[in-house]
Design a protein around this motif. Structure first.
Motif, mmCIF file in Angstrom:
data_model
loop_
_atom_site.group_PDB
_atom_site.id
_atom_site.type_symbol
_atom_site.label_atom_id
_atom_site.label_comp_id
_atom_site.label_asym_id
_atom_site.label_seq_id
_atom_site.Cartn_x
_atom_site.Cartn_y
_atom_site.Cartn_z
ATOM 1 N N GLN A 55 -4.399 -4.067 23.480
ATOM 2 C CA GLN A 55 -4.053 -5.489 23.467
ATOM 3 C C GLN A 55 -5.165 -6.378 22.916
ATOM 4 N N GLU A 56 -6.365 -6.222 23.398
ATOM 5 C CA GLU A 56 -7.474 -7.078 22.948
ATOM 6 C C GLU A 56 -7.711 -6.926 21.448
ATOM 7 N N ARG A 57 -7.731 -5.700 20.992
ATOM 8 C CA ARG A 57 -7.959 -5.418 19.568
ATOM 9 C C ARG A 57 -6.829 -5.980 18.699
ATOM 10 N N VAL A 58 -5.585 -5.717 19.092
ATOM 11 C CA VAL A 58 -4.428 -6.188 18.330
ATOM 12 C C VAL A 58 -4.442 -7.707 18.215
ATOM 13 N N LEU A 59 -4.629 -8.385 19.335
ATOM 14 C CA LEU A 59 -4.596 -9.849 19.314
ATOM 15 C C LEU A 59 -5.754 -10.436 18.515
ATOM 16 N N ALA A 60 -6.925 -9.807 18.561
ATOM 17 C CA ALA A 60 -8.078 -10.292 17.794
ATOM 18 C C ALA A 60 -7.825 -10.150 16.294
ATOM 19 N N VAL A 61 -7.305 -9.001 15.879
ATOM 20 C CA VAL A 61 -7.021 -8.773 14.452
ATOM 21 C C VAL A 61 -5.961 -9.764 13.965
ATOM 22 N N LEU A 62 -4.909 -9.940 14.738
ATOM 23 C CA LEU A 62 -3.841 -10.858 14.337
ATOM 24 C C LEU A 62 -4.324 -12.305 14.310
ATOM 25 N N ALA A 63 -5.121 -12.705 15.286
ATOM 26 C CA ALA A 63 -5.638 -14.079 15.318
ATOM 27 C C ALA A 63 -6.515 -14.349 14.101
ATOM 28 N N ALA A 64 -7.321 -13.375 13.710
ATOM 29 C CA ALA A 64 -8.193 -13.533 12.546
ATOM 30 C C ALA A 64 -7.383 -13.732 11.265
ATOM 31 N N GLU A 65 -6.163 -13.213 11.237
ATOM 32 C CA GLU A 65 -5.288 -13.340 10.064
ATOM 33 C C GLU A 65 -4.287 -14.485 10.196
ATOM 34 N N GLY A 66 -4.346 -15.219 11.307
ATOM 35 C CA GLY A 66 -3.395 -16.306 11.524
ATOM 36 C C GLY A 66 -1.979 -15.821 11.775
ATOM 37 N N LEU A 67 -1.848 -14.632 12.367
ATOM 38 C CA LEU A 67 -0.532 -14.022 12.598
ATOM 39 C C LEU A 67 -0.271 -13.737 14.074
ATOM 40 N N SER A 68 -0.755 -14.574 14.942
ATOM 41 C CA SER A 68 -0.554 -14.329 16.372
ATOM 42 C C SER A 68 0.936 -14.291 16.710
ATOM 43 N N PRO A 69 1.332 -13.377 17.609
ATOM 44 C CA PRO A 69 2.743 -13.329 18.003
ATOM 45 C C PRO A 69 3.140 -14.590 18.755
ATOM 46 N N VAL A 70 4.413 -14.922 18.702
ATOM 47 C CA VAL A 70 4.898 -16.101 19.415
ATOM 48 C C VAL A 70 5.178 -15.792 20.885
ATOM 49 N N GLU A 71 5.432 -14.515 21.191
ATOM 50 C CA GLU A 71 5.672 -14.101 22.567
ATOM 51 C C GLU A 71 5.120 -12.701 22.780
ATOM 52 N N LEU A 72 4.620 -12.465 24.000
ATOM 53 C CA LEU A 72 4.155 -11.145 24.415
ATOM 54 C C LEU A 72 4.809 -10.804 25.740
ATOM 55 N N TYR A 73 5.229 -9.557 25.870
ATOM 56 C CA TYR A 73 5.838 -9.074 27.100
ATOM 57 C C TYR A 73 5.233 -7.731 27.473
ATOM 58 N N ARG A 74 5.207 -7.444 28.784
ATOM 59 C CA ARG A 74 4.776 -6.142 29.279
ATOM 60 C C ARG A 74 5.956 -5.503 29.989
ATOM 61 N N ARG A 75 6.214 -4.251 29.682
ATOM 62 C CA ARG A 75 7.327 -3.522 30.310
ATOM 63 C C ARG A 75 6.932 -3.154 31.726
ATOM 64 N N SER A 76 7.788 -3.497 32.673
ATOM 65 C CA SER A 76 7.569 -3.163 34.081
ATOM 66 C C SER A 76 8.902 -2.714 34.651
ATOM 67 N N GLY A 77 9.062 -1.412 34.815
ATOM 68 C CA GLY A 77 10.354 -0.873 35.247
ATOM 69 C C GLY A 77 11.407 -1.163 34.193
ATOM 70 N N ARG A 78 12.459 -1.852 34.604
ATOM 71 C CA ARG A 78 13.525 -2.205 33.653
ATOM 72 C C ARG A 78 13.331 -3.591 33.082
ATOM 73 N N ASP A 79 12.287 -4.297 33.528
ATOM 74 C CA ASP A 79 12.074 -5.678 33.129
ATOM 75 C C ASP A 79 10.957 -5.804 32.099
ATOM 76 N N TYR A 80 10.951 -6.944 31.415
ATOM 77 C CA TYR A 80 9.887 -7.317 30.507
ATOM 78 C C TYR A 80 9.267 -8.601 31.055
ATOM 79 N N LEU A 81 8.005 -8.533 31.430
ATOM 80 C CA LEU A 81 7.322 -9.677 32.015
ATOM 81 C C LEU A 81 6.548 -10.427 30.939
ATOM 82 N N PRO A 82 6.745 -11.742 30.824
ATOM 83 C CA PRO A 82 5.993 -12.509 29.819
ATOM 84 C C PRO A 82 4.511 -12.522 30.143
ATOM 85 N N LEU A 83 3.694 -12.472 29.112
ATOM 86 C CA LEU A 83 2.232 -12.525 29.292
ATOM 87 C C LEU A 83 1.720 -13.870 28.829
#
Length: 83
Positions: A55-83
């Motif tokens: 996560q830290e590496r992915v977000l740093a690389v994307l931020a440096a390129e101006g391509l940050s995701p608009v939403e992030l989720y973590r899988r927890s059981g059957r649910d996706y929790l927003p980060l």
């Protein structure tokens, strides 16, 4: 396809997610382009999946390129929790 605790990154538009995939692969990040899970919405129908350890590496690389995701989720059981 999405394992427990995996992170799912959502982008606006197919071109942004494809560009993010290319940049992250060139940076050596362990990511996978996946269809957006049905529980989540996405303009383009594609998302990036990666382990929490990346996560830290992915977000740093994307931020440096101006391509940050608009939403992030973590899988927890059957649910996706927003980060």
């Amino acid at each position: 396809m999405v394992r427990e605790n995996d992170i799912v990154a959502i982008f606006h538009g197919i071109h942004r997610v494809m560009k993010a995939e290319k940049i992250l692969k060139q940076a050596g990040a362990d990511i996978l382009l996946i269809p957006t899970p049905r529980e989540l919405s996405s303009d383009c129908g594609l998302a990036l999946r990666f382990a929490p350890s990346e996560q830290e590496r992915v977000l740093a690389v994307l931020a440096a390129e101006g391509l940050s995701p608009v939403e992030l989720y973590r899988r927890s059981g059957r649910d996706y929790l927003p980060l």
